[in-house]
Design an enzyme around this catalytic site. Structure first.
Site, PDB file in Angstrom:
ATOM      1  N   ARG A 178     -12.094   3.495   4.603  1.00 16.31           N
ATOM      2  CA  ARG A 178     -11.917   1.670   5.227  1.00 16.31           C
ATOM      3  C   ARG A 178     -13.945   1.246   5.031  1.00 16.31           C
ATOM      4  NH1 ARG A 178      -8.015   3.124   2.814  1.00 16.31           N
ATOM      5  NH2 ARG A 178      -6.006   3.208   3.811  1.00 16.31           N
ATOM      6  N   SER A 227      -2.957  -3.182   8.278  1.00 19.41           N
ATOM      7  CA  SER A 227      -3.546  -2.474  10.063  1.00 19.41           C
ATOM      8  C   SER A 227      -4.487  -2.900  10.823  1.00 19.41           C
ATOM      9  CB  SER A 227      -4.149  -1.590   9.286  1.00 19.41           C
ATOM     10  OG  SER A 227      -2.395  -0.557   8.181  1.00 19.41           O
ATOM     11  N   GLU A 297     -10.100  -3.145  12.040  1.00 22.47           N
ATOM     12  CA  GLU A 297     -10.018  -2.828  10.259  1.00 22.47           C
ATOM     13  C   GLU A 297      -9.923  -4.125   9.640  1.00 22.47           C
ATOM     14  OE1 GLU A 297      -7.677  -0.317   8.259  1.00 22.47           O
ATOM     15  OE2 GLU A 297      -7.549  -1.891   7.095  1.00 22.47           O
TER      16      GLU A 297
END
Ligand SMILES: Cc1cc2nc3c(=O)[nH]c(=O)nc-3n(C[C@H](O)[C@H](O)[C@H](O)COP(=O)(O)OP(=O)(O)OC[C@H]3O[C@@H](n4cnc5c(N)ncnc54)[C@H](O)[C@@H]3O)c2cc1C
Length: 310
Positions: A178, A227, A297
């Site tokens: 990520r 997420s 995130e």
């Protein structure tokens, strides 16, 4: 800069474009969370050349933020100062050649996966489970079901803050979990991906399996940003959140999903501040309970409302 220049409305200070510039443009409706204030200016470039010329000619002090389909984005309630760039029709082409798929940065990952499938190119099926664009996927090194962009990327094209064009080999993007090393003010405009020769039926079956698994495990029809936190090394964010007793936790109109505890949900009337404050409360409880610091995130952009919370 002259004081008089600073007091002119921003739109009057921007170069002419062939695409569309809109002032005070609502963003909430184009985000998955359905919250957030307006863009001071929303720019929808007609094509790559339009975007490059705009970046080269715009005043240096004007901030530029690019968004995809905002599936990983929380826009704060006070809106986003400066120019928000949204890549539209001029950036969605997808072509295939042998086992290579070339896509514009505005193309949906789902459409890349479908185009690959139609051409009998295997290996890109995972993209059908990520509800973002190619540009957002490059920035986030998006991934699912054991694969991520890093594994299939050949190279990417980007414009730097001055509108100069760069082709970056996959390794030059510095992609990791990520994360992407490319400067934050660079805008991806396209990418090439490599798959392998495969059987169309098997590819279709794999994509159907991925869709079914997603429906079973994620609140994909909810107003969410996917997420919320990255998994810390060796840990699962959802488990830490669950252990900290946050399943179903509410704040204003925001809630921690019961189905997947790493998803925050707008239950209907949440503000961006509700969602961000709930996220911070989850981080606090997880820190207290486990000593682990969760990293957002979801990207948060813009400013809070004056006097508002987050
Ligand atoms: C229900 C749901 C399920 C999800 N499942 C997954 C999953 O399985 N795996 C996963 O990895 N993610 C998942 N996500 C998160 C999200 O879909 C991905 O991060 C996706 O890659 C974001 O793409 P986007 O176009 O929506 O980007 P946005 O959310 O619009 O932007 C995200 C970031 O990318 C930047 N960005 C966007 N376009 C460009 C561009 N052209 N150039 C440079 N930077 C750009 C933005 O500035 C921002 O920092 C999920 C989200 C939802 C809502």
């Amino acid at each position: 800069m002259m004081a008089a220049e600073m007091t002119r409305p921003l739109i009057a200070r921007l170069p002419p474009v062939r695409g569309r510039l809109s002032e005070n443009a609502p963003l909430a409706q184009v985000t998955w969370f359905r919250v957030g204030g307006p863009a001071e200016i929303l720019f929808r470039p007609a094509d790559l050349d339009d975007l490059a010329r705009f970046l080269a000619a715009k005043p240096r002090d004007v901030p530029v933020t690019v968004i995809g389909v905002a599936s990983n984005l929380l826009v704060r309630d006070g809106g986003v100062p400066g120019v928000v760039v949204r890549l539209g029709r001029g950036f969605v082409d997808i072509t295939t050649d042998g086992t290579i798929v070339t896509a514009g940065a505005g193309a949906l990952d789902l459409n890349v996966a479908l185009a690959a499938g139609l051409a009998g190119i295997a290996g890109l099926e995972f993209m059908c489970g990520i509800p973002g664009t190619v540009g957002g996927g490059l920035r986030m090194n998006a991934g699912a079901y054991g694969r991520e962009f890093k594994d299939v990327l050949i190279d990417a094209e980007a414009l730097d803050g001055e509108g100069r064009r760069h082709t970056l080999a996959a390794a030059e993007l510095g992609l990791s979990y990520r994360h992407c090393d490319v400067p934050e003010d660079w805008i991806f405009v396209g990418a090439r991906f490599r798959g392998e020769a495969g059987d169309k039926d098997a590819i279709g079956k794999r994509m159907a399996e991925i869709q079914t698994a997603r429906e079973a495990t994620q609140p994909i029809r909810a107003r969410t940003g996917g997420s919320t936190f990255a998994n810390p090394p060796g840990e699962k964010a959802w488990e830490l959140i669950d252990r900290a007793g946050c399943r179903g936790l509410r704040h204003g109109g925001a809630m921690v999903s019961e189905q997947h505890t790493n998803f925050l949900i707008n239950t209907g009337d949440a503000t961006a501040a509700d969602i961000e404050e709930l996220g911070e409360e989850v981080r606090r409880r997880v820190r207290e309970r486990t000593g682990i610091e969760l990293r957002w995130e979801i990207r948060r952009i813009g400013r809070p409302l004056p006097g508002g919370g987050a």
